[in-house]
Design a protein around this motif. Structure first.
Motif, short mmCIF file in Angstrom:
data_model
loop_
_atom_site.label_atom_id
_atom_site.label_comp_id
_atom_site.label_asym_id
_atom_site.label_seq_id
_atom_site.Cartn_x
_atom_site.Cartn_y
_atom_site.Cartn_z
N GLY B 70 12.95 -19.19 1.95
CA GLY B 70 13.80 -20.20 2.59
C GLY B 70 13.35 -20.45 4.01
N THR B 71 13.59 -21.66 4.50
CA THR B 71 13.25 -21.99 5.88
C THR B 71 14.08 -23.16 6.36
N ASN B 72 14.35 -23.21 7.67
CA ASN B 72 14.93 -24.43 8.23
C ASN B 72 13.92 -25.14 9.13
N ARG B 73 12.67 -24.72 9.03
CA ARG B 73 11.58 -25.48 9.67
C ARG B 73 11.02 -26.45 8.65
N LEU B 74 11.34 -27.71 8.78
CA LEU B 74 10.98 -28.68 7.75
C LEU B 74 9.72 -29.46 8.08
N ASP B 75 9.02 -29.11 9.18
CA ASP B 75 7.75 -29.75 9.47
C ASP B 75 6.69 -29.20 8.51
#
Lengths: 482, 455
Positions: B70-75
């Protein structure tokens, strides 16, 4: 990132805030589960973001956003926080928020000490450790066999407008096993070293290796099966000895929560509840027997509530809560402590970048006594030994509680005798702690991690610790389930 | 709010990243949130927060091996790193023989959004508008020397699911909730409101705080009654606790397959009074809808209990494969454990609360349960406290407040003793999430209390 933090603080001041603090938080996690011989979960995650909290004309505002990377985003959040604080001012308190003293100006660092970085241990090794333990759990009548392992890391960059800043890296890990036995509609669970996914600590992977999950698996499986044949826990009043894991949750619910000073002042009245522990009781109220000594200690090695700085920048510290049975101190943050003219106890903790700090437990520890466990059991003829939490419930002022444990044993001839299923006990907080007349010594004392403590709206989950050794309580109401 | 096309673009980029990382197949979930919450206590706003976030959960698949990240870095870099991590796990994890495969786009066609699920006014409710609501409650309380506490929360959530077979789903929903607890002289009362569209609550919110304050005023100087078996009238919020635990303990299909549900082997049998009918409907605008599950499969409404008989279980792709059934669209994702209904709607009856009181010789009116937990799962025994209003009913009339009590009771025993079902329904939901529960008041002929407090 430091420049984004500084820009956010300056923006908040420029827009009229009298105080501001910013936290950039980056969290990492790994979670693994082997269930019934197959990998049920193998996952990791990262979450990073920035939170800005401001005081404007004595009212709070907070804005947060994930994945902040660009210059200018901190200023935008600061502006939004100031706008929100302005709205708070439309329903102001009779008195503005006053903050007591916080940390000393300057930059500080803290890092959880550990021997073996748990994030550096390979996924294959972690899964292999769980597979080996779970294999030894499997057997007849066991409907579910599970082994769990979790790793958590949190890096915080903090700064406020009083010149306090810190960088902190917290590392946690933990593991556990559980066996669920089912027969004819009965469901029984045994776990090790604790229920609900095991035990957890601020520590390196050496903590998990020392658990010896595989070495305990056959006993856990056998006890789960034995519970299916065990008689129902008898009802009535009995002397009981609680194991450390159950006692940890008893401390959590009936001491840890009521000593939260924000709760005492009603900030959780609509949700988590209030506290029976009103301010006039501090220094005089008899919380328990003279054997009961409790501290809130963020400096205790290995606790889930162990850190260098809380989320207001106050250094982690140890404060007395109950001394010789008398209530002597709360856990607090800068705002709640100032209402009593006291310094913060260093217990302002936030669940990540998107949440504000609330008064949360650090490590709420019941200090050890002098008994050896064998001697305590030998001295408790006809009593019950209750082990491993299964269920918990307490009223909104933290008085009337009821707990269930996975298993109980009759204490007979100085030893553990017949096993009972579905044990439970109930009581009122001060009466229960007054009945404590024996606590085991440091040899039996250990830290228990509670990684799922809920409070606040929006909801926050705190990782907190409890030091406990087995202890005896006299004449307790047991066997509530009919 | 990112919107459908931007979310689709992010999902597609994540699937490409998984492929580039070496995954044979991939599944991606998107969750976006814009949430705002104003909290008040002691008649003023003491916490006031806002949050914006968007995160992905990428699952890499190689044969029967799964790994998730999971990640909230969407770049591009952030998504790429997550894909690499997920794919790396598949090289080390053992095979999961129960993995059912990904949702087939032929059976998981894009679900239409539920009309009205996302209301722009609700999603964009300002801090000032929330403060105005708070002010009405605190003013009413202060005029009566009561202390009001609570929250007003609003926001919007976006959910997206995609897989490498071509499934592509998106939905958005607005959320609103408000709650007030009032205290005076040690007594308390409370009220709670929840809706996807704040406009639905305009009439109720015009008097926000009144119910809580009036209940608290009526609750002063409670008398102590003894625990034991009591006839009870449960207000909807108390009913929501019973029904919530009933669904959690009884309708998790994973627990059924593992034989550890108290309803295992009892589907098709009578488990409650025939006055009890409960459905799950993820397409209902009354239940903060999400028209597909996190496998990407469209949700199907289920009848959980029909006239007291346990009827249908929810299924994910995983539990459906094991049970020899079809997915009903109730998954929390490829590696998720439980499969539990989240849009629970109980059918109303025809009684008013006043009629329930009038028909009661001696009983207790319970406004709300608190800190309820499972005491014995095999019999669905739960325990908890009353809170924010407990009143004695005698000879068909409310006689006065009673000290709070602890209950320890089997849910099915309780629901087998339903005498009357309320005609008014109350919807309750969490902040910033899809899913809700909607229930009426109930009158039960007997309910077991096991302890009492002094307040």
């Amino acid at each position: 990132m430091e420049s984004i933090l500084t820009a956010a603080l300056n923006a908040a001041l420029g827009l009229g805030a009298s105080f501001a603090e910013v936290r950039f938080v980056e969290e990492r996690s790994e979670s693994y589960e082997i269930k019934n011989g197959r990998p049920a979960r193998a996952a990791n995650g990262v979450s990073a973001g920035l939170g800005v909290r401001v005081l404007v004309r004595g009212c709070w505002g907070f804005a947060s956003a994930g994945s902040i990377q660009k210059a200018g985003e901190g200023e935008k959040l600061a502006a939004f926080a100031v706008k929100i604080a302005g709205a708070s001012g439309r329903v102001p308190a009779a008195k503005s928020v006053v903050l007591g003293p916080g940390g000393n100006p300057g930059h500080s660092r803290y890092r959880t000490p550990f021997k073996e970085d748990p994030f550096a241990v390979g996924v294959d090794e972690k899964l292999g450790l769980l597979e080996a333990a779970e294999r030894r759990l499997q057997g007849p009548e066991l409907s579910v066999t599970q082994a769990f392992l979790s790793v958590f890391g949190k890096r915080t960059l903090f700064a406020n407008t009083e010149g306090v800043s810190f960088e902190q890296e917290i590392t946690e890990c933990g593991a556990g096993i559980a066996a669920t036995a089912v027969r004819g509609g009965d469901i029984q669970v045994r776990s090790y070293p604790n229920s609900f996914r095991g035990n957890f600590a601020t520590a390196g992977f050496e903590y998990v290796r020392a658990m010896d999950l595989a070495g305990n698996a056959e006993r856990v499986a056998a006890e789960a099966r034995q519970l299916l044949d065990a008689p129902l826990c008898p009802s009535g009043r009995r002397d009981i000895v609680l194991d450390g894991g159950q006692l940890a949750l008893q401390i959590h619910e009936s001491i840890g929560h009521p000593i939260e000073l924000d709760r005492v002042f009603g900030t959780e009245a609509a949700y988590a509840g209030t506290s029976f522990l009103t301010p006039e009781k501090c220094g005089t109220f008899r919380y328990g027997s003279e054997h009961v000594n409790v501290v809130a200690d963020a400096t205790e090695p290995g606790g889930l509530g162990t850190f260098g700085f809380d989320d207001e920048g106050t250094p982690g510290r140890r404060v007395d809560v109950i001394r010789d049975g008398v209530f002597v101190g709360y856990i607090s943050d800068r705002e709640s402590a100032a209402r009593l003219g006291l310094p913060s106890s260093g217990a302002a903790r936030a669940d990540g970048w998107s949440r504000i700090p609330l008064v949360r437990m650090t490590n709420i520890n019941l200090l050890p006594g002098t008994w050896k466990l064998d001697d305590l059991l030998a001295d408790t003829e006809g009593g019950l030994f209750l082990a491993t939490n299964r269920s918990w419930s307490i009223d909104d002022r933290r008085l009337n509680f009821q707990f269930g444990t996975e298993a109980a044993w009759e204490i007979c001839g100085g030893k553990l005798g017949k096993m009972y299923r579905n044990p439970s006990y109930t009581g009122m907080t001060p009466e229960f702690w007054a009945s404590c007349d024996g606590i085991c010594s440091r040899e039996f004392w250990r830290m228990w991690g509670t990684p799922n403590c809920g409070k606040g709206q929006p909801g926050q989950t705190a990782h907190v610790g409890h030091g406990a050794a087995p202890a005896r309580f006299r004449n307790v109401s047991v066997g509530v389930l009919k | 709010m990112m919107g459908r096309e931007k979310v689709f673009s992010i999902l597609r980029r994540a699937l490409r990243a998984l492929e580039k990382a070496g995954a044979e197949a991939g599944h991606v979930r998107f969750y976006g949130l814009s949430g705002n919450l104003t909290r008040f206590a002691d008649n003023h706003i003491h916490q006031n927060v806002a949050e914006k976030d968007a995160r992905l959960l990428l699952t890499a698949i190689k044969g029967y091996r799964l790994g998730a990240a999971g990640t909230n870095r969407l770049d591009r870099d952030g998504v790429g790193q997550a894909a690499e991590k997920a794919a790396a796990i598949t090289g080390m994890a053992a095979e999961d023989p129960e993995f059912p495969g990904l949702a087939d786009p032929a059976e998981a066609q894009s679900a239409a959004e539920v009309p009205g699920a996302c209301d722009p006014r609700t999603a964009a409710l300002s801090p000032g508008a929330r403060a105005k609501l708070v002010a009405s409650a605190t003013r009413y309380a202060a005029e009566r020397h009561a202390i009001a506490s609570g929250k007003v929360a609003s926001g919007a959530v976006e959910t997206g699911v995609a897989n490498s077979l071509g499934v592509l789903q998106y939905a958005s929903a607005s959320t609103f909730s408000a709650a007030c607890t009032a205290m005076i002289q040690g007594a308390a009362g409370s009220e709670e409101w929840s809706a996807g569209l704040v406009a639905r609550l305009d009439a109720s919110l015009a008097a926000f705080g009144k119910e809580a304050v009036d209940t608290a005023l009526a609750g002063c100087r409670p008398r102590r009654e003894e625990p034991g078996e009591w006839t009870v009238i449960l207000a909807p919020r108390a009913v929501s606790t019973l029904i919530g635990f009933l669904v959690y303990l009884g309708f998790d299909s994973t627990a059924h397959l593992e034989n550890r549900s108290f309803l295992a082997g009892r589907m098709g049998t009578k488990v409650a009074s025939e006055k009890v009918t409960i459905v799950d409907d993820g397409l209902s605008s009354d239940a903060s809808p999400l028209p597909f599950d996190l496998d990407g499969v469209p949700r199907r409404p289920l009848t959980l209990i029909e006239r007291g008989v346990a009827k249908e279980l929810p299924h994910s792709l995983r539990t459906a494969k094991k049970a020899g059934a079809k997915s009903t669209g109730h998954s929390f994702g490829p590696q998720a454990g439980g499969v539990i209904p989240m849009h629970v709607l109980m059918a109303p009856g025809d009684a008013t609360l006043e009629e329930m009181v009038a028909s009661t010789k001696r009983g207790l009116l319970v406004n709300r349960f608190w800190y309820t937990n499972v005491a014995e799962p095999s019999r669905a025994v739960i325990t908890g406290m009353t809170r924010d209003g407990l009143f004695l009913v005698e000879k068909g009339r409310l006689k006065g407040p009673v000290c709070n009590m602890r209950f320890t009771e089997s849910i099915t025993d309780a629901l087998s003793k339903v005498e009357m079902v309320g005609s008014e329904l109350k919807r309750l939901g969490d902040d910033w999430s899809t899913g809700a529960i909607r229930v009426p008041a109930l009158k039960l002929s007997s309910f077991r209390f096991t302890g009492v407090t002094e307040f």
